[in-house]
Write a protein that holds these residues in place. Structure first.
Motif, mmCIF file in Angstrom:
data_model
loop_
_atom_site.group_PDB
_atom_site.id
_atom_site.type_symbol
_atom_site.label_atom_id
_atom_site.label_comp_id
_atom_site.label_asym_id
_atom_site.label_seq_id
_atom_site.Cartn_x
_atom_site.Cartn_y
_atom_site.Cartn_z
ATOM 1 N N PRO A 98 1.099 -1.386 -0.013
ATOM 2 C CA PRO A 98 -0.073 0.046 0.303
ATOM 3 C C PRO A 98 0.946 1.439 -0.407
ATOM 4 N N ALA A 99 0.482 1.933 -0.671
ATOM 5 C CA ALA A 99 0.918 3.393 -0.342
ATOM 6 C C ALA A 99 1.503 3.914 0.769
ATOM 7 N N GLY A 100 2.851 4.586 1.064
ATOM 8 C CA GLY A 100 3.177 5.157 2.455
ATOM 9 C C GLY A 100 3.886 4.092 2.993
ATOM 10 N N LEU A 101 3.671 2.284 2.831
ATOM 11 C CA LEU A 101 4.168 1.930 3.604
ATOM 12 C C LEU A 101 5.427 1.644 3.005
ATOM 13 N N CYS A 102 6.242 1.805 2.471
ATOM 14 C CA CYS A 102 7.804 0.690 1.449
ATOM 15 C C CYS A 102 8.592 2.693 2.095
ATOM 16 N N ARG A 103 9.516 2.823 2.774
ATOM 17 C CA ARG A 103 10.854 3.948 2.589
ATOM 18 C C ARG A 103 10.613 4.098 0.776
ATOM 19 N N ARG A 104 10.669 5.347 1.126
ATOM 20 C CA ARG A 104 10.788 6.414 -0.612
ATOM 21 C C ARG A 104 12.613 6.058 -1.097
ATOM 22 N N GLU A 105 12.553 6.312 -1.969
ATOM 23 C CA GLU A 105 14.142 5.776 -2.634
ATOM 24 C C GLU A 105 14.696 7.223 -1.956
ATOM 25 N N THR A 106 14.625 7.759 -1.242
ATOM 26 C CA THR A 106 15.314 9.642 -1.351
ATOM 27 C C THR A 106 15.456 8.891 -0.030
ATOM 28 N N ASP A 107 15.096 8.480 0.653
ATOM 29 C CA ASP A 107 14.763 8.174 2.696
ATOM 30 C C ASP A 107 16.259 7.542 2.481
ATOM 31 N N ILE A 108 17.215 7.595 3.542
ATOM 32 C CA ILE A 108 18.126 7.369 4.170
ATOM 33 C C ILE A 108 17.456 7.015 5.025
ATOM 34 N N TYR A 109 18.443 5.751 5.915
ATOM 35 C CA TYR A 109 18.010 5.083 7.229
ATOM 36 C C TYR A 109 18.134 6.298 8.694
ATOM 37 N N ALA A 110 19.645 6.507 8.285
ATOM 38 C CA ALA A 110 19.584 7.750 9.916
ATOM 39 C C ALA A 110 20.155 8.858 9.286
ATOM 40 N N MET A 111 20.880 9.833 10.055
ATOM 41 C CA MET A 111 21.465 10.857 9.461
ATOM 42 C C MET A 111 20.042 11.605 8.072
ATOM 43 N N THR A 112 18.970 11.906 9.248
ATOM 44 C CA THR A 112 17.981 12.326 8.127
ATOM 45 C C THR A 112 18.393 14.203 8.510
ATOM 46 N N ASP A 113 18.251 14.061 9.773
ATOM 47 C CA ASP A 113 19.062 15.353 10.039
ATOM 48 C C ASP A 113 20.292 15.892 10.910
ATOM 49 N N GLN A 114 20.791 16.871 11.122
ATOM 50 C CA GLN A 114 22.505 16.976 12.298
ATOM 51 C C GLN A 114 21.847 17.484 13.524
ATOM 52 N N THR A 115 20.645 16.798 14.045
ATOM 53 C CA THR A 115 21.167 16.834 15.074
ATOM 54 C C THR A 115 21.396 15.998 16.113
ATOM 55 N N PRO A 116 21.873 16.153 17.702
ATOM 56 C CA PRO A 116 22.871 14.502 18.105
ATOM 57 C C PRO A 116 21.965 13.274 17.558
ATOM 58 N N PRO A 122 19.979 11.954 15.304
ATOM 59 C CA PRO A 122 18.857 11.852 14.436
ATOM 60 C C PRO A 122 17.650 10.907 14.283
ATOM 61 N N ILE A 123 17.196 11.375 13.149
ATOM 62 C CA ILE A 123 15.343 10.858 12.439
ATOM 63 C C ILE A 123 15.852 9.382 11.757
ATOM 64 N N GLU A 124 15.826 7.957 12.657
ATOM 65 C CA GLU A 124 15.852 6.688 11.311
ATOM 66 C C GLU A 124 14.886 6.471 10.658
ATOM 67 N N VAL A 125 14.585 6.611 9.721
ATOM 68 C CA VAL A 125 13.672 5.877 8.642
ATOM 69 C C VAL A 125 13.729 4.418 8.893
ATOM 70 N N HIS A 126 12.321 3.518 8.726
ATOM 71 C CA HIS A 126 13.071 2.358 8.651
ATOM 72 C C HIS A 126 13.362 1.279 7.696
#
Length: 212
Positions: A4-22, A24-28
């Motif tokens: 279903p749409a929205g379940l899978c990570r997008r090709e542009t997603d990365i696993y860690a370091m989606t921001d520069q905070t100590p 960072p947000i991690e994507v599944h």
């Protein structure tokens, strides 16, 4: 396999370091595993950090006992899916088995932040939940959900407004779009949960027997 749409990570997603905070947000990192014949959906919270992986799939920490529990339940052998020489799990054998038995698997969180940099659920901040409704819609034969761990159970119960928390090793029923399903609560497969793997397998075996 379609998801279903929205379940899978997008090709542009990365696993860690989606921001520069100590912290960072991690994507599944993994796609939902949703065989069309699935009667059971297994949901954890979120994978550990890659440094703890022995394979690139669900329950990748070699110290986690989920695949040993499944081996005990179905084959009477906790080493059935274990590659002891390489200290990993036989991932393709696991996938084939889950397809044959009709077991789906994903997690309750799509994006998280580790507040203390550990793998513990108590140190996870869920930034975005997984599309739980989308998964259940994709699994028309699904009869039950296993929420593995306290946080996964909490997230699922809050999403579906389930007020009765099942005792360990039991289930409660809930409704979803005209269907009545079961939510099972089972011991965590983490070794931090103080119960022998054989005892954990006994609880899981009851659930598997009732659903599969």
């Amino acid at each position: 396999m379609l998801f279903p749409a929205g379940l899978c990570r997008r090709e542009t997603d990365i696993y860690a370091m989606t921001d520069q905070t100590p912290n960072p947000i991690e994507v599944h990192p993994f796609e939902p595993f949703l065989p069309g014949n699935a009667k059971l959906l297994m949901l954890g919270t979120f994978p550990p950090a890659p440094k703890r992986w022995c394979m690139e799939w669900y329950y990748p920490n070699f110290q986690n006992d989920m695949w040993r529990i499944v081996g005990l339940c179905f084959f009477g052998d906790k080493m059935h899916f274990v590659d002891a020489r390489r200290k990993t799990f036989r991932v393709e054998a696991i996938k084939d088995f889950l397809r044959q038995r009709g077991i789906a698997i994903f997690d309750t969180a799509l994006r998280i932040r580790r507040t203390k940099g550990t793998a513990s659920d108590k140190d996870l901040e869920i930034v975005e939940q997984a599309d739980l409704d989308g998964m259940l819609r994709a699994l028309p034969q699904c009869r039950a959900v296993l929420a593995a761990g306290q946080l996964a159970t909490q997230v699922f119960m809050e999403h579906y407004n389930i007020r009765h928390t099942p005792k360990m090793g039991t289930y409660t029923e809930f409704g979803f779009e005209g269907r009545t399903l079961r939510l099972y609560r089972e011991p965590s497969s983490s070794r931090a949960y103080p119960l022998q793997v054989e005892k954990k397998a006994e609880a899981y075996r009851t659930m598997f027997d009732e659903i599969l």
